[in-house]
Design a protein around this motif. Sequence first.
Motif, PDB file in Angstrom:
ATOM      1  N   VAL A 191       0.862  -1.190   0.000  1.00 32.89           N
ATOM      2  CA  VAL A 191       0.000   0.000   0.000  1.00 32.89           C
ATOM      3  C   VAL A 191       0.896   1.237   0.000  1.00 32.89           C
ATOM      4  CG1 VAL A 191      -1.740   1.315   1.257  1.00 32.89           C
ATOM      5  CG2 VAL A 191      -1.864  -1.187   1.218  1.00 32.89           C
ATOM      6  N   LEU A 192       0.794   2.045  -1.063  1.00 30.80           N
ATOM      7  CA  LEU A 192       1.612   3.260  -1.154  1.00 30.80           C
ATOM      8  C   LEU A 192       1.001   4.418  -0.375  1.00 30.80           C
ATOM      9  CD1 LEU A 192       2.714   3.456  -4.895  1.00 30.80           C
ATOM     10  CD2 LEU A 192       4.027   2.656  -2.920  1.00 30.80           C
ATOM     11  N   ALA A 193      -0.322   4.490  -0.409  1.00 32.55           N
ATOM     12  CA  ALA A 193      -0.973   5.645   0.211  1.00 32.55           C
ATOM     13  C   ALA A 193      -2.444   5.330   0.431  1.00 32.55           C
ATOM     14  CB  ALA A 193      -0.839   6.877  -0.693  1.00 32.55           C
ATOM     15  N   VAL A 194      -3.035   6.021   1.383  1.00 32.54           N
ATOM     16  CA  VAL A 194      -4.480   5.968   1.609  1.00 32.54           C
ATOM     17  C   VAL A 194      -4.989   7.388   1.439  1.00 32.54           C
ATOM     18  CG1 VAL A 194      -6.305   5.498   3.280  1.00 32.54           C
ATOM     19  CG2 VAL A 194      -4.295   4.021   3.192  1.00 32.54           C
ATOM     20  N   ASP A 195      -6.011   7.579   0.606  1.00 33.02           N
ATOM     21  CA  ASP A 195      -6.470   8.953   0.393  1.00 33.02           C
ATOM     22  C   ASP A 195      -7.506   9.354   1.439  1.00 33.02           C
ATOM     23  OD1 ASP A 195      -9.032   8.183  -0.441  1.00 33.02           O
ATOM     24  OD2 ASP A 195      -8.617   8.502  -2.568  1.00 33.02           O
ATOM     25  N   ASP A 196      -7.965  10.590   1.333  1.00 33.61           N
ATOM     26  CA  ASP A 196      -8.884  11.173   2.303  1.00 33.61           C
ATOM     27  C   ASP A 196     -10.211  10.424   2.388  1.00 33.61           C
ATOM     28  OD1 ASP A 196      -7.971  13.393   3.741  1.00 33.61           O
ATOM     29  OD2 ASP A 196      -9.610  14.633   2.998  1.00 33.61           O
ATOM     30  N   PHE A 197     -10.565   9.730   1.326  1.00 29.78           N
ATOM     31  CA  PHE A 197     -11.813   8.959   1.292  1.00 29.78           C
ATOM     32  C   PHE A 197     -11.598   7.550   1.869  1.00 29.78           C
ATOM     33  CE2 PHE A 197     -12.454  12.215  -1.850  1.00 29.78           C
ATOM     34  CZ  PHE A 197     -13.820  12.415  -1.975  1.00 29.78           C
ATOM     35  N   GLY A 198     -10.332   7.196   2.143  1.00 28.97           N
ATOM     36  CA  GLY A 198     -10.024   5.843   2.597  1.00 28.97           C
ATOM     37  C   GLY A 198      -9.649   4.907   1.466  1.00 28.97           C
ATOM     38  N   ASN A 199      -9.657   5.397   0.219  1.00 31.28           N
ATOM     39  CA  ASN A 199      -9.227   4.556  -0.884  1.00 31.28           C
ATOM     40  C   ASN A 199      -7.769   4.166  -0.675  1.00 31.28           C
ATOM     41  OD1 ASN A 199     -11.733   4.836  -2.336  1.00 31.28           O
ATOM     42  ND2 ASN A 199     -11.068   6.906  -2.866  1.00 31.28           N
ATOM     43  N   THR A 200      -7.491   2.893  -0.836  1.00 33.03           N
ATOM     44  CA  THR A 200      -6.205   2.319  -0.450  1.00 33.03           C
ATOM     45  C   THR A 200      -5.443   1.975  -1.724  1.00 33.03           C
ATOM     46  OG1 THR A 200      -7.213   1.530   1.586  1.00 33.03           O
ATOM     47  CG2 THR A 200      -5.199   0.407   0.863  1.00 33.03           C
ATOM     48  N   ILE A 201      -4.385   2.737  -1.959  1.00 32.86           N
ATOM     49  CA  ILE A 201      -3.708   2.732  -3.253  1.00 32.86           C
ATOM     50  C   ILE A 201      -2.471   1.858  -3.175  1.00 32.86           C
ATOM     51  CG2 ILE A 201      -2.564   4.191  -4.955  1.00 32.86           C
ATOM     52  CD1 ILE A 201      -4.354   6.509  -3.639  1.00 32.86           C
ATOM     53  N   THR A 202      -2.415   0.832  -4.016  1.00 34.58           N
ATOM     54  CA  THR A 202      -1.283  -0.085  -4.007  1.00 34.58           C
ATOM     55  C   THR A 202      -0.285   0.314  -5.095  1.00 34.58           C
ATOM     56  OG1 THR A 202      -2.061  -1.632  -5.685  1.00 34.58           O
ATOM     57  CG2 THR A 202      -2.960  -1.899  -3.467  1.00 34.58           C
ATOM     58  N   ASN A 203       0.836  -0.375  -5.102  1.00 29.41           N
ATOM     59  CA  ASN A 203       1.822  -0.177  -6.174  1.00 29.41           C
ATOM     60  C   ASN A 203       1.664  -1.207  -7.296  1.00 29.41           C
ATOM     61  OD1 ASN A 203       2.665  -2.376  -4.743  1.00 29.41           O
ATOM     62  ND2 ASN A 203       4.838  -1.788  -4.669  1.00 29.41           N
ATOM     63  N   VAL A 204       0.555  -1.967  -7.284  1.00 22.72           N
ATOM     64  CA  VAL A 204       0.328  -2.935  -8.359  1.00 22.72           C
ATOM     65  C   VAL A 204      -0.256  -2.188  -9.559  1.00 22.72           C
ATOM     66  CG1 VAL A 204      -0.910  -5.025  -9.042  1.00 22.72           C
ATOM     67  CG2 VAL A 204      -0.082  -4.764  -6.669  1.00 22.72           C
ATOM     68  N   PRO A 205       0.369  -2.313 -10.731  1.00 18.69           N
ATOM     69  CA  PRO A 205      -0.133  -1.588 -11.899  1.00 18.69           C
ATOM     70  C   PRO A 205      -1.558  -2.015 -12.247  1.00 18.69           C
ATOM     71  CG  PRO A 205       2.017  -2.594 -12.352  1.00 18.69           C
ATOM     72  CD  PRO A 205       1.563  -3.123 -11.032  1.00 18.69           C
ATOM     73  N   GLY A 206      -2.347  -1.046 -12.661  1.00 16.56           N
ATOM     74  CA  GLY A 206      -3.722  -1.324 -13.022  1.00 16.56           C
ATOM     75  C   GLY A 206      -3.863  -2.388 -14.100  1.00 16.56           C
ATOM     76  N   SER A 207      -2.855  -2.480 -14.956  1.00 19.31           N
ATOM     77  CA  SER A 207      -2.916  -3.446 -16.056  1.00 19.31           C
ATOM     78  C   SER A 207      -3.086  -4.877 -15.555  1.00 19.31           C
ATOM     79  CB  SER A 207      -1.657  -3.348 -16.921  1.00 19.31           C
ATOM     80  OG  SER A 207      -0.507  -3.519 -16.102  1.00 19.31           O
ATOM     81  N   PHE A 208      -2.728  -5.132 -14.306  1.00 16.42           N
ATOM     82  CA  PHE A 208      -2.895  -6.477 -13.746  1.00 16.42           C
ATOM     83  C   PHE A 208      -4.374  -6.880 -13.709  1.00 16.42           C
ATOM     84  CE2 PHE A 208      -3.542  -9.115  -9.839  1.00 16.42           C
ATOM     85  CZ  PHE A 208      -2.974 -10.288 -10.324  1.00 16.42           C
ATOM     86  N   VAL A 209      -5.263  -5.900 -13.572  1.00 21.06           N
ATOM     87  CA  VAL A 209      -6.693  -6.241 -13.419  1.00 21.06           C
ATOM     88  C   VAL A 209      -7.603  -5.765 -14.542  1.00 21.06           C
ATOM     89  CG1 VAL A 209      -6.523  -6.285 -10.886  1.00 21.06           C
ATOM     90  CG2 VAL A 209      -7.266  -4.182 -12.033  1.00 21.06           C
ATOM     91  N   THR A 210      -7.131  -4.868 -15.402  1.00 23.19           N
ATOM     92  CA  THR A 210      -8.077  -4.227 -16.343  1.00 23.19           C
ATOM     93  C   THR A 210      -8.747  -5.210 -17.286  1.00 23.19           C
ATOM     94  OG1 THR A 210      -6.112  -3.574 -17.580  1.00 23.19           O
ATOM     95  CG2 THR A 210      -7.247  -1.847 -16.375  1.00 23.19           C
TER      96      THR A 210
END
Lengths: 267, 267, 267
Positions: free
Chosen positions: C184-203
């Motif tokens: 987890v690289l960061a958590v934003d103000d809304f609580g969204n939990t941002i990883t370092n896994v590229p989006g391409s892994f799931v798109t």
Amino acid sequence: MITLSSDFGSPYPGAMKGVLSQWTDSQLVDVSHELPRQDLRQSAFWLRETLPYFPPAVHLVVVDPGVGTDRDAVVIRAGGHALVGPDNGVLLPTARALGGKGFELFRIETREEATEGTDRTGWPPRLASSTFHGRDVFAPAAGRVHEIGIDALDDDAGLHRLDDYESLRFPEAVVGESAATGTVLAVDDFGNTITNVPGSFVTESFGGSVSVNGDTVPLARSYAAVDPGELLVTVGSHGNVELAVNRGRGDDGFGLTAGEDVHLELV
Amino acid sequence: MITLSSDFGSPYPGAMKGVLSQWTDSQLVDVSHELPRQDLRQSAFWLRETLPYFPPAVHLVVVDPGVGTDRDAVVIRAGGHALVGPDNGVLLPTARALGGKGFELFRIETREEATEGTDRTGWPPRLASSTFHGRDVFAPAAGRVHEIGIDALDDDAGLHRLDDYESLRFPEAVVGESAATGTVLAVDDFGNTITNVPGSFVTESFGGSVSVNGDTVPLARSYAAVDPGELLVTVGSHGNVELAVNRGRGDDGFGLTAGEDVHLELV
Amino acid sequence: MITLSSDFGSPYPGAMKGVLSQWTDSQLVDVSHELPRQDLRQSAFWLRETLPYFPPAVHLVVVDPGVGTDRDAVVIRAGGHALVGPDNGVLLPTARALGGKGFELFRIETREEATEGTDRTGWPPRLASSTFHGRDVFAPAAGRVHEIGIDALDDDAGLHRLDDYESLRFPEAVVGESAATGTVLAVDDFGNTITNVPGSFVTESFGGSVSVNGDTVPLARSYAAVDPGELLVTVGSHGNVELAVNRGRGDDGFGLTAGEDVHLELV
């Protein structure tokens, strides 16, 4: 001038300011980024109580719980102002307040697919993220509207007149001679609890008392008219009946929050 | 330039910016809208530590627990700056800091009764709300002062020289050779606990220790001189003795808050 | 334009704006003063996700847990922008993002001793406080860089090229065909939990599901694709895999915070 309003907190407004700065070096004015989160009605209330104090301007507004769904993105022209944001009703009370002679809506065209060739200023908006239309759709649209001018929206290829849109109306209070039943529209940062009962219901009775859901409370022109910590009912800066505690929080004092009912009786 | 300072949080500053924008398109700069709420002494401290860093400007300041009472609204001219706000003392320490040769106060005339014919820029201020003078009294006054110029206040029909006003002075510490007794003036957002003891009391002793209300703590030039989580005493950016915890909160570490007494002894 | 970013909260940014206003009347734009406090990696992430959206500008950045130690103060020139802040790595990811052809660092000279004769604009920075370099070192440097121009840094007497500096790199995820392990690289103000896994892994798998540390969760393009309160995995506006709750907090829903490990498996 472009104003910015959102429920983003921090740091997302920064990226929107970056995009806007690609379009213009005129002043960017933060109105609020602490609008009640994902709460359309409270946010709509604060926008209506705030944006009309500005001279004609482009107002970027992002309170958008439906981001990434197929809700439209819109520009509303009203009273010389332009409101740019989601088509979820949050802009409507402000549009009505600004637009004495009515208002006009335009849908913002977004691309069906991500396009490599999007120009650096992002118009028409690229598909991009499904989660941050503030940066990817609304900020470029606000920049574009500012650039072409509020009077010229009809001629822009990326904007289309729209007759069908989401509305939002505040509930109206039922007001009699000596009793009124209404709703809490919003609670401000101080805890002042703002109802939809018009101030005129109480202004003749300042100095007297009013029953609020059964509890009798002084009616006063200003917070400081009662001792610190004491409940009072007053008329707030929006012209509505407001439930407050001098140097304290009215929402705690009265046990009320946005959306709850209030029954007032002059005593 | 017009700066804005208040204890309003959000979204009330937005309406003040709207009103100011009716008067000028020069830059509006947010200083803080998180001044300690309704706390005149702490707010006065932060204003004095902040506003003098600006070049001459109009500074709108609203920390106003007595809004709606008969306290005056004032403009203070000091050192080429103008401070616009309530006559409750909150502006005074800043006025003294800015005004090497003293300062002058002007009372802002407000209308006795609501007037339909108020011009759109709101000068002189209309009676309007009893709860939001920031929007209805102070912002129009700041806009007006900016328009006519800080040097021309004497000639404005809506401003009147005032000799009698509310003062506010910070308590002074009692400082001896090896002991000092003072007060916590403010706690900052990091928890750094700022006393009124001049930094000169400790600067000769950096590297040594000091007893704070009986507990012995290292004296250090910077937070990072002690391990994370450790207490220290330093001299803050305001020049006063400050009680801190490296990467933690000094107020929690020392169990102190604004207004409490501090006894320091060099050991 | 000069942008400001810090972890200061309020009111310290006000004094920095004052100092900057001594140098220029061009626009001061707040990016954020709520960067994750004293957290270099999360702050570096947000800066990299935000500052590149601006047109070339001077960016003042102060997240500086080592204030008052002997860490250098630096200016980085990258992609036509200038980044001014501490040499602790917080600027590096942004410098790499901006500087397609690389970037250059300059050390900001500070005075060895406090000098009475410092000019009012504070250049070179006076020694002053050990606790507020934002006001006393970085703001004067940003004002100076703005004044002389980003292209002319080499010629300024107070700036010296630096080849040795603190770096900061985000950890990289290990991504396979159907499984990925990241952080987890960061958590934003809304609580969204941002990883370092590229989006391409799931798109390619939107509409399906993914196991997150053992729990199976829907993969969706937008928050509103699941019911309010439900967990989802999406691709955030930064292009990375993000763990979220529709109209709720992803960090609470997934029980994760910045720095923790995430194991994803497509199911």
